[in-house]
Design a protein around this motif. Structure first.
Motif, PDB file in Angstrom:
ATOM      1  N   LEU A  98     -16.112 -13.270  36.969  1.00 23.55           N
ATOM      2  CA  LEU A  98     -16.762 -12.249  36.147  1.00 23.55           C
ATOM      3  C   LEU A  98     -16.884 -12.669  34.692  1.00 23.55           C
ATOM      4  O   LEU A  98     -17.440 -11.925  33.875  1.00 23.55           O
ATOM      5  CB  LEU A  98     -15.965 -10.937  36.229  1.00 23.55           C
ATOM      6  N   ASP A  99     -16.354 -13.847  34.367  1.00 24.62           N
ATOM      7  CA  ASP A  99     -16.362 -14.346  32.989  1.00 24.62           C
ATOM      8  C   ASP A  99     -15.632 -13.395  32.045  1.00 24.62           C
ATOM      9  O   ASP A  99     -16.031 -13.208  30.896  1.00 24.62           O
ATOM     10  CB  ASP A  99     -17.794 -14.591  32.497  1.00 24.62           C
ATOM     11  N   TYR A 100     -14.575 -12.779  32.557  1.00 22.19           N
ATOM     12  CA  TYR A 100     -13.742 -11.932  31.719  1.00 22.19           C
ATOM     13  C   TYR A 100     -12.722 -12.818  30.990  1.00 22.19           C
ATOM     14  O   TYR A 100     -12.400 -13.918  31.447  1.00 22.19           O
ATOM     15  CB  TYR A 100     -12.990 -10.901  32.563  1.00 22.19           C
ATOM     16  N   PRO A 101     -12.190 -12.367  29.855  1.00 17.21           N
ATOM     17  CA  PRO A 101     -11.220 -13.194  29.112  1.00 17.21           C
ATOM     18  C   PRO A 101      -9.991 -13.530  29.949  1.00 17.21           C
ATOM     19  O   PRO A 101      -9.421 -12.673  30.625  1.00 17.21           O
ATOM     20  CB  PRO A 101     -10.849 -12.308  27.919  1.00 17.21           C
ATOM     21  N   LEU A 102      -9.606 -14.782  29.881  1.00 18.19           N
ATOM     22  CA  LEU A 102      -8.457 -15.264  30.648  1.00 18.19           C
ATOM     23  C   LEU A 102      -7.174 -15.227  29.825  1.00 18.19           C
ATOM     24  O   LEU A 102      -6.084 -15.177  30.363  1.00 18.19           O
ATOM     25  CB  LEU A 102      -8.725 -16.701  31.110  1.00 18.19           C
ATOM     26  N   GLY A 103      -7.320 -15.219  28.509  1.00 20.02           N
ATOM     27  CA  GLY A 103      -6.153 -15.326  27.632  1.00 20.02           C
ATOM     28  C   GLY A 103      -6.032 -16.733  27.091  1.00 20.02           C
ATOM     29  O   GLY A 103      -6.464 -17.709  27.709  1.00 20.02           O
ATOM     30  N   VAL A 104      -5.426 -16.846  25.932  1.00 18.60           N
ATOM     31  CA  VAL A 104      -5.301 -18.143  25.265  1.00 18.60           C
ATOM     32  C   VAL A 104      -4.273 -19.011  25.984  1.00 18.60           C
ATOM     33  O   VAL A 104      -3.222 -18.532  26.416  1.00 18.60           O
ATOM     34  CB  VAL A 104      -4.891 -17.946  23.792  1.00 18.60           C
ATOM     35  N   VAL A 105      -4.614 -20.287  26.113  1.00 22.58           N
ATOM     36  CA  VAL A 105      -3.691 -21.298  26.638  1.00 22.58           C
ATOM     37  C   VAL A 105      -3.176 -22.100  25.451  1.00 22.58           C
ATOM     38  O   VAL A 105      -3.947 -22.456  24.561  1.00 22.58           O
ATOM     39  CB  VAL A 105      -4.405 -22.216  27.649  1.00 22.58           C
TER      40      VAL A 105
END
Length: 605
Positions: free
Chosen positions: A46-53
């Motif tokens: 869905l191309d939703y934010p995954l969070g910062v790595v």
């Protein structure tokens, strides 16, 4: 310095596969379950934010031993360019589900290990985004879904034709364009009229999102200090488990290239600690039960703190350092060479502590008043060595120890007291300065006896040990006084003198019934005969040990008990007399008067 980039997910997973991106060895194992893996795949589609790595560039002064992410099998033994500090669970899940030709080893909602392949239901995926979670499907390793207690197969995906007929696209080769195109041709061929347009929608809404998905990545510079790495890791790590300094040092010591070059192998801190702890606990059970794990009782953190105290004391003596300390940063700054040098000394020091505690009649871990107090005690032994064995020195150490226990001085924050006690106890034993603050400031209020009711209190355990130390004789095994070696053999524990059942009828003065005043160390065998009023059970005890009554009175007095008060069932008289005797016992161990009695005597003057 840190930099923030947006990197394509495909490129990140390629770095995982090649070993360019690895884990510092202090990272815990990957452990996401099936539900969370399906959820994160839906997030990507869905191309939703995954969070910062967050990653750390390698090559700086702070070096960690590294390992690949679970499932990565790079050729040779590549050196990483980046270490993953935050994002292990997310990237490992995506790497295994989207890049490997083997089923993912995960777990179900109950924690049971399972193996799963991940698919996306094309028909559901081209529907509303709200249905995307349901579109991500996982199937067992044999690619067959069963119901009716595994007796009925409801879905068979063992061939490409089966997958196409079910409309389930296998995600494990989503980044392999050649395999995707081959699967696409088979899918359209299965039903060209219906599947051509649907594939176009699916490619646009799902596959294209995965191909172009970007991961926000922070890169910490290689110059970032170990303390900063530790702090950053704990603040950003989504696992919610604080980073253990021992784990961090395990990774840094294993990454010590000088040691590897000299010995041909990396330093294995866990194995070194295992040998030390098992040796100590094997000889001195007060340090913990081996069957309960290495961290039960004396912990790796306690051992490291003792080493840090000795190291910083040495540095202060030579003018290199300014303070004796064992804070977190002191542990993180502990070089491998100093650990290797000091660890045997502290292992010997803790063995001496075990012998010291045995002389205080404290031999079991659950009878230990304060585990924390052993840290500065071991450090002092490592600093003074044989000087602690002089008679005057042993008396000083005993006074300091019992002031700490009975004054309950180690119940709060201890790091400041650690450092103060090490310096002050050393100079006191060397007769270079006054007694430590722990001795000077310790008080025991007489009415504290009324409130000592459980093992949660260090003073409660301390009085129990002092009763044994001063010569208490068991009421069944009356041959000799109780000794450290007999406590387990006789199943000695704290037993109530006036039983609970007796108080249902008596105790008109409302004196405490469950305090340490009404308890004493006795064997399980003796306690079996202690039912009803003392006047009723005493003849049974006397008969069982075949002893004259007046001789048994002598046994009772070894517990600081007035025999006549016990025979008369006079709890008030018993309680007042024993309270005074226990106060005197505490007074002798601490080397000072109890505070309340000091005040009373001052008023009288």
């Amino acid at each position: 310095m840190a930099a923030l980039d947006n990197v394509k997910l495909k490129d990140v997973l390629v770095e995982v596969a090649s070993g360019v991106l690895q884990l510092p060895d202090f990272q815990r194992d990957w452990k996401w379950d099936d539900d969370r893996i399906r959820a994160i795949i839906a997030t990507v589609t869905l191309d939703y934010p995954l969070g910062v790595v967050m990653t750390l560039q390698t090559g700086g002064a702070t070096r960690f031993r590294s390992r690949t992410l679970t499932g990565a099998r790079p050729e040779d033994d590549p050196k990483p360019e980046l270490l993953l500090l935050d994002g292990q669970q997310r990237l490992t899940s995506l790497f295994q589900a989207l890049c490997l030709d083997v089923p993912v080893e995960t777990s179900d909602a109950r924690g049971k290990p399972i193996q799963r392949w991940y698919y996306v239901d094309i028909a559901k995926a081209v529907g509303p985004p709200s249905e995307r979670d349901e579109a991500i499907v996982s199937v067992p390793a044999d690619k067959m879904l069963r119901t009716d207690f595994n007796r009925t197969v409801v879905l068979d995906l063992r061939t490409v034709e089966d997958e196409c007929a079910a409309g389930l696209f296998p995600l494990h080769f989503v980044f392999d364009a050649q395999r995707v195109n081959a699967w696409k041709r088979a899918y359209i061929k299965a039903d060209e009229d219906r599947n051509w347009d649907r594939w176009g929608q699916f490619d646009d809404l799902v596959l294209q999102q995965i191909r172009t998905f970007q991961v926000p990545m922070i890169r910490l510079a290689a110059s970032t200090s170990m303390d900063a790495v530790c702090a950053v890791f704990e603040r950003v790590n989504t696992g919610g488990v604080p980073l253990n300094v021992f784990e961090l040092l395990t990774a840094t010591y294993a990454g010590d290239q000088e040691y590897v070059a000299r010995t041909g192998d990396y330093y294995q801190l866990p194995e070194v600690w295992r040998e030390i702890k098992q040796t100590l606990a094997g000889k001195y059970p007060v340090f913990g039960r081996p069957e309960s794990g290495l961290e039960h009782g004396l912990s790796s953190s306690d051992f490291l703190q003792a080493i840090a105290l000795v190291r910083t004391w040495e540095r202060k003596q030579t003018g290199v350092g300014t303070a004796v300390s064992c804070k977190r940063r002191d542990l993180l700054d502990l070089p491998l060479a100093d650990f290797v040098r000091l660890a045997p000394q502290l292992a010997e020091a803790f063995a001496w502590v075990g012998e010291f505690l045995e002389r205080q009649c404290i031999v079991r871990s659950n009878d230990l008043p304060y585990k924390t107090q052993l840290v500065p005690l071991a450090a002092v032994r490592a600093i003074l060595r044989e000087d602690t064995e002089r008679l005057a020195a042993e008396e000083m150490i005993e006074q300091w120890y019992w002031c700490g226990v009975l004054g309950e001085m180690y119940g709060g924050s201890t790091e400041t007291r650690f450092t103060r006690d090490v310096e002050q106890l050393v100079t006191w034993i060397r007769r270079e300065d006054r007694a430590p603050d722990t001795v000077v400031d310790a008080f025991f209020f007489a009415d504290r006896l009324d409130n000592l009711t459980t093992r949660n209190s260090a003073a409660y355990k301390g009085i129990y040990a002092l009763l044994i130390k001063q010569g208490a004789v068991d009421w069944h095994f009356t041959g000799t006084p109780l000794s450290p070696g007999r406590l387990d053999e006789y199943s000695v524990n704290i037993r109530q003198i006036f039983p609970k059942t007796w108080f249902r009828r008596s105790n008109g003065e409302n004196l405490p019934e469950n305090s340490i005043v009404n308890k004493t160390p006795l064997s399980y065998r003796a306690s079996m005969d202690m039912t009803g009023a003392p006047a009723a059970y005493l003849p049974t005890l006397i008969a069982a040990c075949d002893m004259r009554p007046e001789w048994f009175d002598d046994v009772l007095t070894t517990h600081l008990i007035d025999p006549e008060a016990l025979r008369d069932n006079d709890y008030a008289r018993f309680y007042r007399d024993r309270s005074k005797q226990l106060q005197d016992l505490v007074h002798a161990a601490m080397g000072k008067r109890t505070m309340l009695r000091d005040l009373m005597e001052g008023d009288a003057r």
